[in-house]
Write an enzyme that holds these catalytic residues in place. Structure first.
Site, PDB file in Angstrom:
ATOM      1  N   LYS A  22      44.535  83.728  67.215  1.00 34.04           N
ATOM      2  CA  LYS A  22      43.248  84.411  67.368  1.00 34.04           C
ATOM      3  C   LYS A  22      43.411  85.927  67.348  1.00 34.04           C
ATOM      4  CE  LYS A  22      40.755  80.742  69.792  1.00 34.04           C
ATOM      5  NZ  LYS A  22      40.137  80.315  71.067  1.00 34.04           N
TER       6      LYS A  22
ATOM      7  N   HIS B 266      42.824  80.697  62.516  1.00 31.81           N
ATOM      8  CA  HIS B 266      43.697  81.097  63.630  1.00 31.81           C
ATOM      9  C   HIS B 266      44.895  80.162  63.779  1.00 31.81           C
ATOM     10  CE1 HIS B 266      41.625  78.029  66.147  1.00 31.81           C
ATOM     11  NE2 HIS B 266      42.681  78.100  66.925  1.00 31.81           N
TER      12      HIS B 266
ATOM     13  N   ASP C 275      43.450  70.773  75.804  1.00 36.76           N
ATOM     14  CA  ASP C 275      42.641  71.940  75.453  1.00 36.76           C
ATOM     15  C   ASP C 275      41.151  71.606  75.488  1.00 36.76           C
ATOM     16  OD1 ASP C 275      42.227  74.623  74.575  1.00 36.76           O
ATOM     17  OD2 ASP C 275      42.182  73.979  72.491  1.00 36.76           O
TER      18      ASP C 275
ATOM     19  N   HIS D 172      49.096  78.198  71.983  1.00 40.97           N
ATOM     20  CA  HIS D 172      48.364  77.371  71.018  1.00 40.97           C
ATOM     21  C   HIS D 172      47.326  78.165  70.236  1.00 40.97           C
ATOM     22  CE1 HIS D 172      45.857  77.016  74.686  1.00 40.97           C
ATOM     23  NE2 HIS D 172      44.834  76.805  73.885  1.00 40.97           N
ATOM     24  N   ASP D 173      46.743  79.192  70.841  1.00 45.23           N
ATOM     25  CA  ASP D 173      45.714  79.980  70.159  1.00 45.23           C
ATOM     26  C   ASP D 173      46.153  81.407  69.859  1.00 45.23           C
ATOM     27  OD1 ASP D 173      43.727  78.086  69.759  1.00 45.23           O
ATOM     28  OD2 ASP D 173      42.729  78.488  71.669  1.00 45.23           O
TER      29      ASP D 173
END
Length: 202
Positions: free
Chosen positions: A62, A87, A142, A58-59
């Site tokens: 970044k 991001h 999250d 999901h990230d």
């Protein structure tokens, strides 16, 4: 081959966390929370499993954010916060364009897990069920994990305080039905939280 595929996906998700103040166990907890919410919401075992496998990324975007922002110890300026928001689109660019179901869901999650049910999220300001359900589920998982985990810049919230905030954001930040699903399976969520506790918090 399938196990190797899933392990690569998980490790790519972990790679993004090395750019942040989070841990590998964060992506594990979020993935298992998301699977349980999906099951409770009636998505079926296969879709819930796919969300679990996809959500660690999901990230992943970044990776494309500068160290000056990612490693800043204090509050971000407005310009820095705007840059940090990129991001989600970077992650989507990394993941798009493959016919794998897991990568398609990972793309959805990366792009939409910061959208809000009331349309005030980012990057596109999607509202309600225009947000893919995978993104709506991971948003809850999250936020809950972020609130209840200790980081160098903050203390962990109590479960009760975090749950109260999530309940208060029904229809605003979060899908009301999915919040009810999350509350209904809270004992399972807490079992996962304990099983994958960070070493410093165990």
């Amino acid at each position: 081959m399938e196990d190797a595929h899933h392990e690569i996906i998980y490790r790519l998700g972990r790679a993004a966390e090395y750019r942040d103040n989070e841990t590998g166990n964060h992506v594990k907890r979020v993935s298992y929370y998301s699977e349980k919410i999906a099951l409770k919401a009636g998505l079926g075992k296969n879709k819930a499993h796919m969300i679990r496998i996809a959500s660690p990324m999901h990230d992943v975007g970044k990776i494309g954010i500068s160290d000056e922002i990612m490693l800043k110890p204090g509050k971000l300026s407005d310009d820095e916060y705007f840059e940090m928001q990129r991001h989600v689109e970077i992650g989507a660019e990394i993941l798009e364009g493959h016919d794998s179901e897991v990568l398609r869901i990972a793309y959805e999650i990366a792009l939409t897990h910061h959208e809000k049910y009331n349309g005030k999220g980012y990057p596109k300001g999607l509202m309600g069920e225009d947000i893919p359900i995978s993104g709506r589920i991971v948003a809850i998982a999250d936020v809950f994990d972020a609130l209840t985990s200790e980081r160098p810049y903050k203390k962990a919230w109590s479960v009760e305080k975090a749950v109260h905030l999530i309940e208060s954001e029904k229809g605003e930040h979060f899908d009301p039905y999915l919040v009810e699903c999350f509350i209904a399976i809270l004992p399972q969520i807490l079992e996962i939280k304990a099983a994958y506790a960070d070493a410093d918090n165990a």
